[in-house]
Design a protein around this motif. Structure first.
Motif, PDB file in Angstrom:
ATOM      1  N   ASP A 125       0.849  -1.198   0.000  1.00  0.00           N
ATOM      2  CA  ASP A 125       0.000   0.000   0.000  1.00  0.00           C
ATOM      3  C   ASP A 125       0.879   1.240   0.000  1.00  0.00           C
ATOM      4  OD1 ASP A 125      -2.183  -1.703   0.269  1.00  0.00           O
ATOM      5  OD2 ASP A 125      -2.018  -1.692   2.457  1.00  0.00           O
ATOM      6  N   ILE A 126       1.933   1.183   0.799  1.00  0.00           N
ATOM      7  CA  ILE A 126       2.853   2.318   0.857  1.00  0.00           C
ATOM      8  C   ILE A 126       3.575   2.478  -0.484  1.00  0.00           C
ATOM      9  CG2 ILE A 126       4.953   3.199   1.953  1.00  0.00           C
ATOM     10  CD1 ILE A 126       4.041   1.794   4.538  1.00  0.00           C
ATOM     11  N   TYR A 127       3.998   1.358  -1.025  1.00  0.00           N
ATOM     12  CA  TYR A 127       4.739   1.374  -2.291  1.00  0.00           C
ATOM     13  C   TYR A 127       3.943   2.097  -3.376  1.00  0.00           C
ATOM     14  CZ  TYR A 127       6.980  -0.508  -6.500  1.00  0.00           C
ATOM     15  OH  TYR A 127       7.612  -0.653  -7.712  1.00  0.00           O
ATOM     16  N   LYS A 128       2.621   1.859  -3.365  1.00  0.00           N
ATOM     17  CA  LYS A 128       1.783   2.475  -4.395  1.00  0.00           C
ATOM     18  C   LYS A 128       1.799   3.994  -4.292  1.00  0.00           C
ATOM     19  CE  LYS A 128      -1.123  -1.533  -5.053  1.00  0.00           C
ATOM     20  NZ  LYS A 128      -2.076  -2.337  -4.267  1.00  0.00           N
ATOM     21  N   LEU A 129       2.094   4.512  -3.101  1.00  0.00           N
ATOM     22  CA  LEU A 129       2.106   5.961  -2.915  1.00  0.00           C
ATOM     23  C   LEU A 129       3.490   6.560  -3.200  1.00  0.00           C
ATOM     24  CD1 LEU A 129       0.167   6.040   0.468  1.00  0.00           C
ATOM     25  CD2 LEU A 129      -0.756   6.566  -1.786  1.00  0.00           C
ATOM     26  N   LEU A 130       4.485   5.710  -3.346  1.00  0.00           N
ATOM     27  CA  LEU A 130       5.859   6.203  -3.539  1.00  0.00           C
ATOM     28  C   LEU A 130       6.098   6.522  -5.020  1.00  0.00           C
ATOM     29  CD1 LEU A 130       7.868   3.714  -1.260  1.00  0.00           C
ATOM     30  CD2 LEU A 130       7.034   5.995  -0.707  1.00  0.00           C
ATOM     31  N   PRO A 131       7.149   7.300  -5.298  1.00  0.00           N
ATOM     32  CA  PRO A 131       7.405   7.692  -6.698  1.00  0.00           C
ATOM     33  C   PRO A 131       7.870   6.527  -7.585  1.00  0.00           C
ATOM     34  CG  PRO A 131       9.073   8.600  -5.209  1.00  0.00           C
ATOM     35  CD  PRO A 131       8.023   8.006  -4.353  1.00  0.00           C
ATOM     36  N   LYS A 132       8.286   5.405  -7.018  1.00  0.00           N
ATOM     37  CA  LYS A 132       8.743   4.234  -7.773  1.00  0.00           C
ATOM     38  C   LYS A 132       9.876   4.582  -8.729  1.00  0.00           C
ATOM     39  CE  LYS A 132       4.096   2.152  -7.972  1.00  0.00           C
ATOM     40  NZ  LYS A 132       3.239   3.316  -8.141  1.00  0.00           N
ATOM     41  N   LYS A 133      10.753   5.484  -8.317  1.00  0.00           N
ATOM     42  CA  LYS A 133      11.862   5.862  -9.193  1.00  0.00           C
ATOM     43  C   LYS A 133      13.120   5.057  -8.896  1.00  0.00           C
ATOM     44  CE  LYS A 133      12.352  10.448  -9.141  1.00  0.00           C
ATOM     45  NZ  LYS A 133      11.900  11.820  -9.462  1.00  0.00           N
ATOM     46  N   ASN A 134      13.123   4.347  -7.776  1.00  0.00           N
ATOM     47  CA  ASN A 134      14.316   3.631  -7.339  1.00  0.00           C
ATOM     48  C   ASN A 134      15.556   4.521  -7.392  1.00  0.00           C
ATOM     49  OD1 ASN A 134      12.722   1.397  -6.990  1.00  0.00           O
ATOM     50  ND2 ASN A 134      13.310   0.454  -8.937  1.00  0.00           N
ATOM     51  N   CYS A 135      15.414   5.748  -6.904  1.00  0.00           N
ATOM     52  CA  CYS A 135      16.504   6.720  -7.017  1.00  0.00           C
ATOM     53  C   CYS A 135      17.584   6.494  -5.971  1.00  0.00           C
ATOM     54  CB  CYS A 135      15.944   8.126  -6.872  1.00  0.00           C
ATOM     55  SG  CYS A 135      15.324   8.465  -5.211  1.00  0.00           S
ATOM     56  N   LYS A 136      17.300   5.688  -4.949  1.00  0.00           N
ATOM     57  CA  LYS A 136      18.260   5.349  -3.889  1.00  0.00           C
ATOM     58  C   LYS A 136      18.613   6.531  -2.987  1.00  0.00           C
ATOM     59  CE  LYS A 136      20.595   1.780  -6.618  1.00  0.00           C
ATOM     60  NZ  LYS A 136      20.062   2.113  -7.956  1.00  0.00           N
ATOM     61  N   GLU A 137      17.947   7.686  -3.172  1.00  0.00           N
ATOM     62  CA  GLU A 137      18.328   8.845  -2.358  1.00  0.00           C
ATOM     63  C   GLU A 137      17.978   8.666  -0.887  1.00  0.00           C
ATOM     64  OE1 GLU A 137      17.279  12.688  -4.214  1.00  0.00           O
ATOM     65  OE2 GLU A 137      17.360  11.570  -6.104  1.00  0.00           O
ATOM     66  N   CYS A 138      17.026   7.757  -0.621  1.00  0.00           N
ATOM     67  CA  CYS A 138      16.660   7.496   0.778  1.00  0.00           C
ATOM     68  C   CYS A 138      17.646   6.542   1.436  1.00  0.00           C
ATOM     69  CB  CYS A 138      15.257   6.889   0.841  1.00  0.00           C
ATOM     70  SG  CYS A 138      15.130   5.322  -0.056  1.00  0.00           S
ATOM     71  N   GLY A 139      18.547   5.998   0.625  1.00  0.00           N
ATOM     72  CA  GLY A 139      19.507   5.053   1.181  1.00  0.00           C
ATOM     73  C   GLY A 139      19.101   3.605   0.971  1.00  0.00           C
ATOM     74  N   GLU A 140      17.916   3.386   0.454  1.00  0.00           N
ATOM     75  CA  GLU A 140      17.470   2.020   0.180  1.00  0.00           C
ATOM     76  C   GLU A 140      17.657   1.720  -1.303  1.00  0.00           C
ATOM     77  OE1 GLU A 140      16.714   0.074   2.599  1.00  0.00           O
ATOM     78  OE2 GLU A 140      16.842   1.704   4.054  1.00  0.00           O
ATOM     79  N   PRO A 141      17.883   0.457  -1.630  1.00  0.00           N
ATOM     80  CA  PRO A 141      18.136   0.122  -3.039  1.00  0.00           C
ATOM     81  C   PRO A 141      16.899   0.317  -3.934  1.00  0.00           C
ATOM     82  CG  PRO A 141      18.072  -1.869  -1.671  1.00  0.00           C
ATOM     83  CD  PRO A 141      18.060  -0.711  -0.751  1.00  0.00           C
ATOM     84  N   THR A 142      15.715   0.090  -3.386  1.00  0.00           N
ATOM     85  CA  THR A 142      14.517   0.262  -4.219  1.00  0.00           C
ATOM     86  C   THR A 142      13.416   0.900  -3.399  1.00  0.00           C
ATOM     87  OG1 THR A 142      13.573  -1.862  -3.566  1.00  0.00           O
ATOM     88  CG2 THR A 142      15.009  -1.890  -5.483  1.00  0.00           C
ATOM     89  N   CYS A 143      12.410   1.413  -4.121  1.00  0.00           N
ATOM     90  CA  CYS A 143      11.253   1.991  -3.443  1.00  0.00           C
ATOM     91  C   CYS A 143      10.525   0.920  -2.642  1.00  0.00           C
ATOM     92  CB  CYS A 143      10.296   2.622  -4.452  1.00  0.00           C
ATOM     93  SG  CYS A 143      10.941   4.136  -5.190  1.00  0.00           S
ATOM     94  N   LEU A 144      10.554  -0.306  -3.154  1.00  0.00           N
ATOM     95  CA  LEU A 144       9.839  -1.376  -2.455  1.00  0.00           C
ATOM     96  C   LEU A 144      10.493  -1.687  -1.100  1.00  0.00           C
ATOM     97  CD1 LEU A 144       7.514  -3.334  -2.528  1.00  0.00           C
ATOM     98  CD2 LEU A 144       8.889  -4.895  -3.901  1.00  0.00           C
ATOM     99  N   THR A 145      11.807  -1.741  -1.083  1.00  0.00           N
ATOM    100  CA  THR A 145      12.476  -1.983   0.211  1.00  0.00           C
ATOM    101  C   THR A 145      12.206  -0.827   1.159  1.00  0.00           C
ATOM    102  OG1 THR A 145      14.373  -1.835  -1.262  1.00  0.00           O
ATOM    103  CG2 THR A 145      14.452  -3.525   0.407  1.00  0.00           C
ATOM    104  N   PHE A 146      12.187   0.380   0.629  1.00  0.00           N
ATOM    105  CA  PHE A 146      11.862   1.542   1.469  1.00  0.00           C
ATOM    106  C   PHE A 146      10.456   1.373   2.054  1.00  0.00           C
ATOM    107  CE2 PHE A 146      10.088   5.863   1.928  1.00  0.00           C
ATOM    108  CZ  PHE A 146      10.996   6.385   2.832  1.00  0.00           C
ATOM    109  N   ALA A 147       9.534   0.943   1.203  1.00  0.00           N
ATOM    110  CA  ALA A 147       8.149   0.755   1.654  1.00  0.00           C
ATOM    111  C   ALA A 147       8.085  -0.293   2.759  1.00  0.00           C
ATOM    112  CB  ALA A 147       7.262   0.341   0.489  1.00  0.00           C
ATOM    113  N   MET A 148       8.851  -1.386   2.592  1.00  0.00           N
ATOM    114  CA  MET A 148       8.854  -2.433   3.613  1.00  0.00           C
ATOM    115  C   MET A 148       9.379  -1.901   4.937  1.00  0.00           C
ATOM    116  SD  MET A 148      10.267  -5.543   1.289  1.00  0.00           S
ATOM    117  CE  MET A 148      10.955  -6.445   2.646  1.00  0.00           C
ATOM    118  N   LYS A 149      10.460  -1.130   4.853  1.00  0.00           N
ATOM    119  CA  LYS A 149      11.042  -0.610   6.092  1.00  0.00           C
ATOM    120  C   LYS A 149      10.129   0.432   6.725  1.00  0.00           C
ATOM    121  CE  LYS A 149      15.735  -1.901   5.517  1.00  0.00           C
ATOM    122  NZ  LYS A 149      17.137  -1.516   5.406  1.00  0.00           N
ATOM    123  N   LEU A 150       9.445   1.203   5.899  1.00  0.00           N
ATOM    124  CA  LEU A 150       8.533   2.206   6.430  1.00  0.00           C
ATOM    125  C   LEU A 150       7.374   1.504   7.142  1.00  0.00           C
ATOM    126  CD1 LEU A 150       8.034   5.234   6.614  1.00  0.00           C
ATOM    127  CD2 LEU A 150       6.770   5.114   4.471  1.00  0.00           C
TER     128      LEU A 150
END
Lengths: 316, 443, 636
Positions: free
Chosen positions: B7-32
């Motif tokens: 659900d969180i992933y769907k709200l993210l930009p899905k750019k996999n830009c790594k600027e948050c320090g995570e390799p993908t938006c999906l991993t960021f979503a999981m950690k969030l």
């Protein structure tokens, strides 16, 4: 005036009645009913379902009983019938739970004693009874048959079935009209699985009481506490396989180092504290029957349960 | 309500830009979703989404810190109704009562006892937390003196229990810099009490006849600048305490009534059943528990229950790896290898004691995993055993080279023998069978 | 030096005094069963020494044998050393059997877009008027022939060295081969004359146990040859962990690397020979394998990967000259290795994903690859979760008393008559049964449940009065085949312990599926496809896999085996270089979930240790079916 609690439960814990009076074909002076909750324990004014009950545990071979309790009881615990009568009169528990500890000793070879012990306790007290039999597949069918027969018509709660060892107890419960305890090792899935197994061999869910296994206070109690909360909330969410009332015992809490190594002068107070601090939480987590071994715990536990159950004066 | 990773992933930009320090938006979503990162860590969220995600990940019960220094404690920050849903994070503080009618010696005796009482379990220090100073005579000077008497002995966290703002201020004048909890504001005098809380930068307990007016009062106090609040649910009826506390926590967690999103205060003296009230407070959402001096035997049981309930159910308690002795083991004693999951340790220790065999336990670091899980996860390995034997100097302790391993670790037996050169005996799976095992295999 | 002679076959070898029989067997290329890696723990490498003296500790290892076997000279090959000439009989069961190796693929069609081009060039010889250097002349020729521009082609030294002679000896008529690698275009070969039709590539599935090779014609995409064989590393230990352990030994990694290359070379040679082509004309080799296998093939130490935090050395695709990995194809041919995501989600899984097409669809698919370890991937075009775990060997027939791999004589299908409890079964190659393989075990478990012989925790109801239900060595068991009908002279049974092991294995797989579904917040109804990859999934009954709760309940038509997804994926990448980009995207997209760090996993696991699952409402169709069976069976 309090604000309403919010949980929107749909399930209900089954009501189970233990014991039978003469009118029902037994000899008990009264029966007790547990279960029926439609919310968390003690929640709601008045709370839903039946007030949790206190069972006092006795045994037929005190060498396997906790030392502090034996010290307190002195000779009283040498005769289970006398022990039950005395405890019933002096401390007024809601039930007596008899452990046939003699059957768990090595080389047990006197199955006839099962019948006489159960009969003597039935005669000595009018309270509804819980009877704990053997724990050995080689003995089970004989021991449980004798318990079942000796207590026929009394609507006993007998135990304890486990996943590896449930057929003979279930057979006794079905043949002689008793109820049974289904124990699983501190795991909600295993508790549920055992209930399904019992149903599939023909035992009605109305005859089961769940024992989620109560770890000792300080040594795993928190696991039991959470499993009880999970079982209760699953029942309230409508999981039919977990709607049975629960029974818990403080037995393990009397074996911990803090109690075992207590100075004899403090031993009674410490035993009572540890039983109270394990069993009152168990009742709050959802247990319908809480069991203790030190008779002095009963009064404190009853006061605690009473205060949680209703406001002073019985009003809301 | 907690959002799932997807659900969180769907709200993210899905750019996999790594600027948050995570390799993908999906991993960021999981950690969030599991609270390991903050929504603000993503630089590409628009304001609305950030707020939405931020709101669903911020704790619904406010954190409140009481006291300063080493013994200060924080309560609140809770996010669940049941500990199995995640964990209870901040255990309640127990505050022992002293009264301004007591003489200084009595006060100091009680305070010293609270200061010094220590129970060590599983490597953790269990302590009583602080002192509740109670105004009984309504005299500011007596109250101030009582606080002084407390302060003279220890810098413990305090609750100043005085409803009259003037009396309260007399206490604050002594210890206001040490973040005591001010008790308690009501609809009658909340303006003055808020002013005190703001002036001294202290947390404030509030009370009202019912939860509706309590919620209104918390709003008024917050508006008055006192934002670190604690809700007093004290009642003479334990039934009412449990029901109010349950209602408050439900309203807070569901964010139905954010004005009730504060820690709970219970004065256990009102019920006449101190033990039952302490138990109820620990289990059902109490954060500050006020009690008369707790007798020794209850105190231990209370501390242990509190530790049990506030253990992270997803992170088992660990035993420090090392050598543990049962009885008086000599150089010929059997040595049992097992994991550092506390329950495993205690179970084995209990049965070894009961067996009557003097023996050694070699506890290895499996990060608190049980034997079965540790074997499955590869945390219990032959190299770990080899290193532990060496690290704890086992060869110097015994005259033999036989190691008993848990039954569930049997698949590792060959590799352990190879790696260590020790003979491996596969012990029973169930610790209850250990006496029988020793009788057969060790004598 | 003593000579060891093996029968049957009379293969001889000389060994140093004190060598083990196992070492001797390895020298002559006999692949023995060494489940424990030669530690004397598994008892699988039984041999009989018929003559000659040897050293074997019967007291220690006698437990693996019957008295008769010991009488006949039985010993463990790995624990028996020889100091003089011996004659050794190797019984059939001690040799790694020829096994059904899954070489079938679905044959997904793809655009033909290989990364190899051959140009037949006719160049004008240099002169004083046209003194440009050989290399430039050659590269210009390629550019003129429609190839990449001269400036972007890199020529390695090995090729440059050959240019002057080949150009002149061929009369300036040559064929140049160019491949596209991540660094750009690369001139990898120059040959005399026109060899443009001979342009091939090899797709390789490098498995822990088996190796499959496809040789494809890169001009029309056709399959030129297929071969399969054993991974020769088996002699260093059967499972992946024992390989890593072996790699830690002195020289171990080097040995494993060369065995891997040797195994691939053998298969490539066989396929090339069958196709009648020259291995030097294989210009690209695409390898899909698990993380450990590909690391070993590249000579990278895998030791740190099996310890926390389980980090592989390389997580993107790897390329190199094939020769550097010891592969016997064109010296400068390209080698492309599928990327790995984690220690257990390797290039083989990425190849599975590619082959299943799930990364190109909107609807959600679940991909399951089951072996001793299993991998599960859930996702679609946008997102993917993956996890891996240990299922234990039970589902492949290991740790089960009469379990066996899918060799001849394995019961691969079985059903029970619900009334008489008589089994009807089919064996591989239709010979007398010797045991049960994975698909047979799954069938049997489902049938025992339907017939109410076992309860949902797998306990056998010993109260059933039937000759097939009995107490074996202290443990209840069910007789699958009487000794008269078997090929081993013993009753084939399944014990309660076997059943427990199977349930624990299936529970890990189901719990992994449920954990991923939970993580993604989807239910079984949202799953549009379940893909089974690998041999296991190819042969099992879909219905029975659901009945026992190996996988979530979905309508069976949503379940499809994709065959050997690793080799299929490797083929796709070989034929269509654009897939390589997709491969990298997949590898980057996957969020890896460490099951051991996932608190809900253990809960899902205990819930799954039940047939089919503790929450029966997740398996409504199974429940309906079991209810009917119970009624037919009558109250037991």
């Amino acid at each position: 005036m309090t604000m309403q609690t919010l949980a929107d439960w749909i399930g209900e814990v089954r009501s189970v009645t233990i014991g039978a009076t003469r009118a029902d074909g037994g000899t008990r002076t009264g029966t007790v009913t547990v279960g029926g909750e439609r919310d968390l324990s003690f929640v709601g004014t008045p709370p839903t379902g039946h007030r949790p009950l206190i069972a006092y545990e006795i045994c037929d071979d005190r060498s396997l009983w906790p030392a502090p309790v034996n010290r307190f009881l002195g000779d009283r615990s040498s005769d289970p019938g006398e022990w039950a009568r005395w405890a019933g009169q002096e401390y007024a528990p809601d039930l007596i739970r008899l452990f046939l500890t003699s059957t768990r000793k090595r080389g047990f070879s006197d199955p006839a004693s099962v019948t006489s012990t159960v009969e003597s306790v039935l005669q000595a007290t009018g309270l509804p009874l819980i009877i704990e039999g053997s724990n050995d597949p080689a003995l089970d069918s004989e021991v449980f048959r004798r318990i079942g027969e000796a207590g026929e018509g009394e609507r006993l709660l007998i135990g304890t079935a486990e996943a590896g060892h449930y057929r003979s107890i279930a057979a006794t419960a079905m043949a002689f009209g008793h109820l049974m305890i289904a124990q699983s090792p501190i795991d909600i899935n295993l508790a549920k699985q055992l209930n399904i197994l019992l149903r599939e061999i023909g035992l009605s869910y109305d005859r089961i009481v769940i024992d989620p296994y109560t770890g000792a206070l300080g040594y795993g109690f928190e696991y039991s506490y959470s499993v009880m909360e999970r079982i209760r909330t699953s029942a309230l969410k409508g999981d039919d396989d977990l709607t049975m009332p629960m029974i818990c015992s403080a037995a393990d809490s009397l074996t911990v180092k803090e109690v075992r190594e207590a100075d004899p002068s403090e031993s009674d107070r410490i035993s009572v504290s540890w039983e109270l601090y394990a069993m009152l939480p168990a009742a709050i987590a959802g247990a319908s029957i809480v069991c203790v071994r030190h008779p002095s715990t009963i009064a404190q536990l009853r006061a605690g349960i009473g205060a949680l159950w209703s406001s002073p004066g019985g009003g809301a | 309500m907690a959002l799932k990773a997807l659900d969180i992933y769907k709200l993210l930009p899905k750019k996999n830009c790594k600027e948050c320090g995570e390799p993908t938006c999906l991993t960021f979503a999981m950690k969030l979703a599991s609270g390991k990162v903050k929504a603000e860590d993503c630089p590409h969220l628009d304001e609305k989404v950030r707020e939405l995600l931020g709101a669903s990940t911020r704790p619904p019960v406010q954190k409140v810190k009481i006291g300063v220094g080493e013994r200060s404690f924080t309560v609140g920050g809770e996010i669940v109704l049941f500990r199995h849903e995640k964990a209870f994070f901040h255990e309640p503080g127990i505050m022992t009562v002293v009264s301004d009618k007591m003489d200084a010696d009595t006060i100091q005796e009680i305070v010293a006892d609270v200061r010094d009482h220590l129970m060590v379990r599983i490597g953790l220090d269990l302590r009583m937390n602080g002192i509740a100073v109670c105004s009984e005579g309504g005299s500011p000077s007596a109250f101030g003196k009582a606080v002084e008497a407390v302060e003279a002995v220890a810098d413990l966290p305090e609750v100043l229990m005085a409803e009259d703002p003037a009396v309260q201020e007399a206490g604050l004048a002594v210890c206001g810099n040490f973040r005591p909890l001010i008790h308690a504001a009501s609809h009658d005098q909340y303006r003055e009490m808020c002013a005190l809380a703001v002036k001294y930068g202290c947390p404030l307990a509030i009370r009202a006849p019912d939860l509706g007016s309590l919620a209104r009062l918390s709003g008024l106090c917050a508006a008055g600048g006192a934002s670190h609040l604690v809700l007093d649910l004290t009642s003479a009826s334990l039934h009412e305490v449990l029901n109010s506390a349950t209602a408050v926590r439900q309203h807070a967690i569901s964010r139905t009534t954010p004005a009730l999103g504060y820690p709970i205060f219970i004065d256990t003296r009102a019920t006449g059943l101190p033990d039952a009230a302490l138990i109820c407070g620990v289990l059902k959402y109490g954060s500050v528990l006020v009690a008369d001096a707790v007798p020794k035997e209850s105190r231990k049981a209370f501390l242990v229950l509190r530790q049990n309930i506030y253990t992270d159910p997803q992170k088992p308690i660990q035993i420090t790896p090392g050598i543990y002795r049962v009885g008086n083991p000599g150089p010929g004693a059997p040595i049992f290898l097992t994991v550092n999951f506390s329950l495993t340790y205690f179970t084995l220790q209990g049965y070894l004691e009961a067996s009557g065999f003097d023996s050694l336990m070699l506890i290895v670091d499996t990060e608190g995993l049980s034997v079965l899980t540790a074997v499955a996860a590869g945390k219990l390995s032959e190299t770990l055993v080899r290193d532990s034997l060496k690290q704890f100097g086992v060869p110097d302790l015994v005259s033999h080279k036989t190691l008993i391993i848990p039954g569930y670790a049997a698949p590792l037996s060959g590799r352990i023998e190879d790696e260590t050169g020790w003979k491996v005996l596969v012990g029973p799976r169930d610790a209850a069978d250990v006496a029988e095992f020793l009788e057969k295999e060790w004598t | 030096m003593p000579t060891v002679t093996f029968i049957p076959g009379f293969r001889k070898t000389e060994v140093r005094s004190g060598s083990s029989i196992l070492q001797a067997a390895q020298q002559v290329g006999i692949h023995m069963n060494v489940v424990c890696g030669g530690l004397g723990k598994c008892g699988k490498c039984k041999v009989y020494v018929k003559s000659g003296s040897y050293d074997f500790d019967r007291d220690k290892y006698g437990k693996f044998f019957t008295a008769e076997e010991l009488e006949a000279g039985a010993c463990l090959a790995c624990q028996t050393s020889v100091s003089e000439d011996v004659l050794v009989l190797i019984p059939e069961e001690s040799i790694v059997q020829e096994q059904k190796i899954l070489i079938d693929v679905m044959g997904t069609s793809t655009e033909l877009n290989p990364a190899v081009w051959k140009y037949a060039l006719s160049l004008s010889p240099p002169s004083l008027d046209d003194p440009s250097p050989d290399l430039t002349r050659l590269l210009w020729g390629i550019e003129k022939a429609g190839g990449p521009k001269e400036g972007v082609i890199y020529a390695p030294l090995e090729v440059i060295r050959r240019i002057p002679r080949v150009l002149r000896e061929s009369g300036w008529k040559v064929t140049a081969t160019v491949v596209l690698v991540p660094g750009g275009y690369r001139l990898i070969d120059i040959e005399k004359g026109d060899t443009t039709p001979a342009c091939y590539g090899a797709a390789v599935d490098l498995g822990t146990t088996t190796i499959v090779v496809y040789i494809r014609n890169l001009i029309d995409g056709s399959v030129m040859g297929i071969a399969s064989g054993y991974n020769r590393q088996i002699s260093c230990g059967e499972d992946i962990l024992s390989r890593v352990t072996y790699a830690r030994k002195d020289g171990g990694l080097k040995k494993l690397q060369s065995l891997a290359a040797e195994s691939i070379n053998a298969a490539i040679t066989e396929a090339a020979n069958n196709a009648g082509i020259d291995r030097d004309h294989i210009y690209e080799v695409v390898v899909a394998g698990n993380t450990i296998m590909t690391h070993i093939l590249m000579g990278i130490d895998p030791a740190y990967m099996i310890e926390e935090p389980y980090v592989p050395v390389v997580r993107r695709y790897l390329t190199a000259a094939a020769g550097r990995a010891g592969l016997d194809v064109g010296e400068n041919s390209g080698l492309f290795i599928f990327p790995a995501v984690s220690d257990f989600v390797g290039g083989d899984i990425i190849a599975d994903i590619l082959a299943s097409g799930m990364a190109e669809r909107d609807e959600v698919s679940l991909l399951i690859d089951i072996g001793t370890n299993f991998e599960v991937v859930l996702g679609n075009r946008d997102w993917m979760f993956a996890c891996a775990g240990a299922a234990g060997p039970a589902l492949e027939g290991g740790e089960v008393l009469f379990g066996m791999r899918a060799n001849a004589g394995a019961i691969e299908q079985i059903s029970l008559d619900l009334v008489t409890l008589t089994p009807a079964y089919r064996t591989i190659r239709h010979v007398r049964p010797k045991g049960l393989c994975g698909s047979g075990l799954i069938d049997l478990l489902a049938e025992l449940l339907r017939a109410c012989i076992i309860d949902r925790t797998g306990r056998i109801n010993t109260a059933i009065a039937h000759e097939r239900v009995r107490i074996g060595r202290q443990v209840p068991e069910f007789v699958v085949a009487w000794k008269e009908e078997t090929g081993i002279g013993k009753d084939i049974v399944i014990t309660e312990n076997d059943i427990k092991a199977l349930i624990m294995s299936k529970a890990s797989v189901l719990a992994a599926c449920l954990t991923l579904m939970n993580q993604a917040g989807i239910t079984r109804n949202d799953i549009a496809h379940i893909h089974f990859s690998g041999a296991f999934g190819n042969y099992i009954s879909k219905e029975n896999a659901i009945t026992i709760g190996l996988i979530p309940e979905v309508p069976v038509e949503r379940i499809s085996p994709i065959g050997n997804g690793a080799i299929e994926g490797a083929n796709l990448a070989l034929l269509n270089r654009r897939k390589k980009k997709l491969i990298d995207e997949i590898a980057r997209k996957i969020a890896y979930i460490e099951l051991n760090a996932e608190p809900s996993f253990m809960d899902e696991y205990t819930g799954s240790c039940f047939l089919p699952h503790t929450d029966l409402s997740m398996f409504p169709m199974v429940e309906e079916m079991l209810e009917k069976c119970r009624l037919r069976r009558g109250d037991p």
